[in-house]
Enzyme design. Sequence first.
Site, PDB file in Angstrom:
ATOM      1  CG  MET A  24      -1.895  -1.208   1.182  1.00 49.81           C
ATOM      2  SD  MET A  24      -3.405  -0.954   2.094  1.00 49.81           S
ATOM      3  CE  MET A  24      -2.770  -0.618   3.727  1.00 49.81           C
ATOM      4  N   GLY A  25       2.150   1.092  -0.287  1.00 48.52           N
ATOM      5  CA  GLY A  25       3.028   2.257  -0.383  1.00 48.52           C
ATOM      6  C   GLY A  25       3.516   2.741   0.962  1.00 48.52           C
ATOM      7  CG  HIS A  65       6.746  -1.944   2.191  1.00 42.20           C
ATOM      8  ND1 HIS A  65       6.671  -0.759   2.864  1.00 42.20           N
ATOM      9  CD2 HIS A  65       5.534  -2.534   2.344  1.00 42.20           C
ATOM     10  CE1 HIS A  65       5.473  -0.608   3.391  1.00 42.20           C
ATOM     11  NE2 HIS A  65       4.750  -1.678   3.111  1.00 42.20           N
ATOM     12  CE  LYS A 117       3.763  -4.485  11.805  1.00 38.58           C
ATOM     13  NZ  LYS A 117       2.607  -4.007  11.123  1.00 38.58           N
ATOM     14  CG  ASP A 118       0.496  -7.201   7.901  1.00 37.77           C
ATOM     15  OD1 ASP A 118      -0.288  -6.503   8.557  1.00 37.77           O
ATOM     16  OD2 ASP A 118       1.486  -6.731   7.303  1.00 37.77           O
TER      17      ASP A 118
HETATM   18  P1  AMP Z   1       1.364  -2.928   3.496  1.00 35.92           P
HETATM   19  O1  AMP Z   1       1.896  -1.882   2.578  1.00 35.92           O
HETATM   20  O2  AMP Z   1       1.329  -2.524   4.914  1.00 35.92           O
HETATM   21  O3  AMP Z   1       0.083  -3.531   2.992  1.00 35.92           O
HETATM   22  O4  AMP Z   1       2.421  -4.104   3.439  1.00 35.92           O
HETATM   23  C1  AMP Z   1       2.807  -4.692   2.225  1.00 35.92           C
HETATM   24  C2  AMP Z   1       3.581  -5.949   2.513  1.00 35.92           C
HETATM   25  O5  AMP Z   1       4.732  -5.638   3.291  1.00 35.92           O
HETATM   26  C3  AMP Z   1       2.763  -6.955   3.333  1.00 35.92           C
HETATM   27  O6  AMP Z   1       3.038  -8.265   2.870  1.00 35.92           O
HETATM   28  C4  AMP Z   1       3.294  -6.735   4.717  1.00 35.92           C
HETATM   29  O7  AMP Z   1       3.160  -7.872   5.554  1.00 35.92           O
HETATM   30  C5  AMP Z   1       4.746  -6.434   4.433  1.00 35.92           C
HETATM   31  N1  AMP Z   1       5.347  -5.732   5.576  1.00 35.92           N
HETATM   32  C6  AMP Z   1       4.866  -4.636   6.217  1.00 35.92           C
HETATM   33  N2  AMP Z   1       5.665  -4.297   7.250  1.00 35.92           N
HETATM   34  C7  AMP Z   1       6.677  -5.198   7.267  1.00 35.92           C
HETATM   35  C8  AMP Z   1       7.826  -5.402   8.094  1.00 35.92           C
HETATM   36  N3  AMP Z   1       8.097  -4.600   9.132  1.00 35.92           N
HETATM   37  N4  AMP Z   1       8.648  -6.442   7.815  1.00 35.92           N
HETATM   38  C9  AMP Z   1       8.376  -7.261   6.777  1.00 35.92           C
HETATM   39  N5  AMP Z   1       7.316  -7.129   5.948  1.00 35.92           N
HETATM   40  C10 AMP Z   1       6.476  -6.121   6.189  1.00 35.92           C
END
Ligand code: AMP
Length: 270
Positions: free
Chosen positions: A23-24, A30, A141-142
């Site tokens: 989601m940027g 990321h 993380k998720d």
């Molecule tokens: P998001 O932009 O928050 O939807 O995250 C995009 C991807 O990055 C998802 O697969 C998250 O689980 C991963 N992600 C977010 N934060 C972290 C982190 N601290 N370490 C590893 N992966 C992450």
Amino acid sequence: LKVVTQIADLEHSGQVVGFVPTMGALHEGHLSLMRKARTESDCVVASLFVNPTQFGKNEDFDKYPRHFDRDADLAASVGVDVLFAPSVQEVYPRTSSVVHVPEVTSRWEGAHRPGHFDGVSTVVCKLLNIVRPTKAYFGLKDFQQCRVIERMVEDLNMPVHLSFEETVREPDGLAMSSRNMYLSHEERQVAPLLHQQLLHLRTVARGGHSLKAHLEAGHKLLVQAGFVPDYLALVRWEDLSPIDRAEQRSALIVAARLGKTRLIDNLLIY
Ligand code: AMP
């Protein structure tokens, strides 16, 4: 880096396509997924889409950080070949069919954020069908999200390999998150307590002890520090059910609000 905004313009000739949906507001978490994809793929595609359907009515969709130029530079710097950054209209031209994953969505994030996982599974399904990657990369993380996506891919026989990667943390242990930028200076000092609690509980769990009293104590400690916890639990990977003693493939999971910011974290036991 090739920036694409229209589904029709998304074509790639590489054989092995690695895909990182985001989601940027990109951070090291990321970027670590993108670097992993880079080592395993001919063509790395990342998506940048703040998905409205996974936000609740009172959540932060409108104020979710959006930094397109910075994100594009960061993606290019780790070797992303294609950045798919569609508009909401492009992804949802009309009321969409919905992918609902049963059972593993009922507890924890699913209980505290009604409709959230329907939004996640629907958009991930759409993105996988649009990009058609060989392998898609998600962050642990998720934790529950990883299980939900795994279950969707299994249930619906989706032709993609999944890779779940370690959580990237700040030096003080706070899991990196686009939402950390909402924290005030004072809240930012307190936030690492979440990870510290999980480390402590993991030590107890690895000792083979019952966690019940320790989870209650941990909950209290978070409240005393100013958190409003939604849950703190030890769960099985398979069905996300709560357990009292550590097993193979179990994890400690936590969600708590600190001021206006909702933080989640988890730790695998082994
Ligand atoms: P998001 O932009 O928050 O939807 O995250 C995009 C991807 O990055 C998802 O697969 C998250 O689980 C991963 N992600 C977010 N934060 C972290 C982190 N601290 N370490 C590893 N992966 C992450």
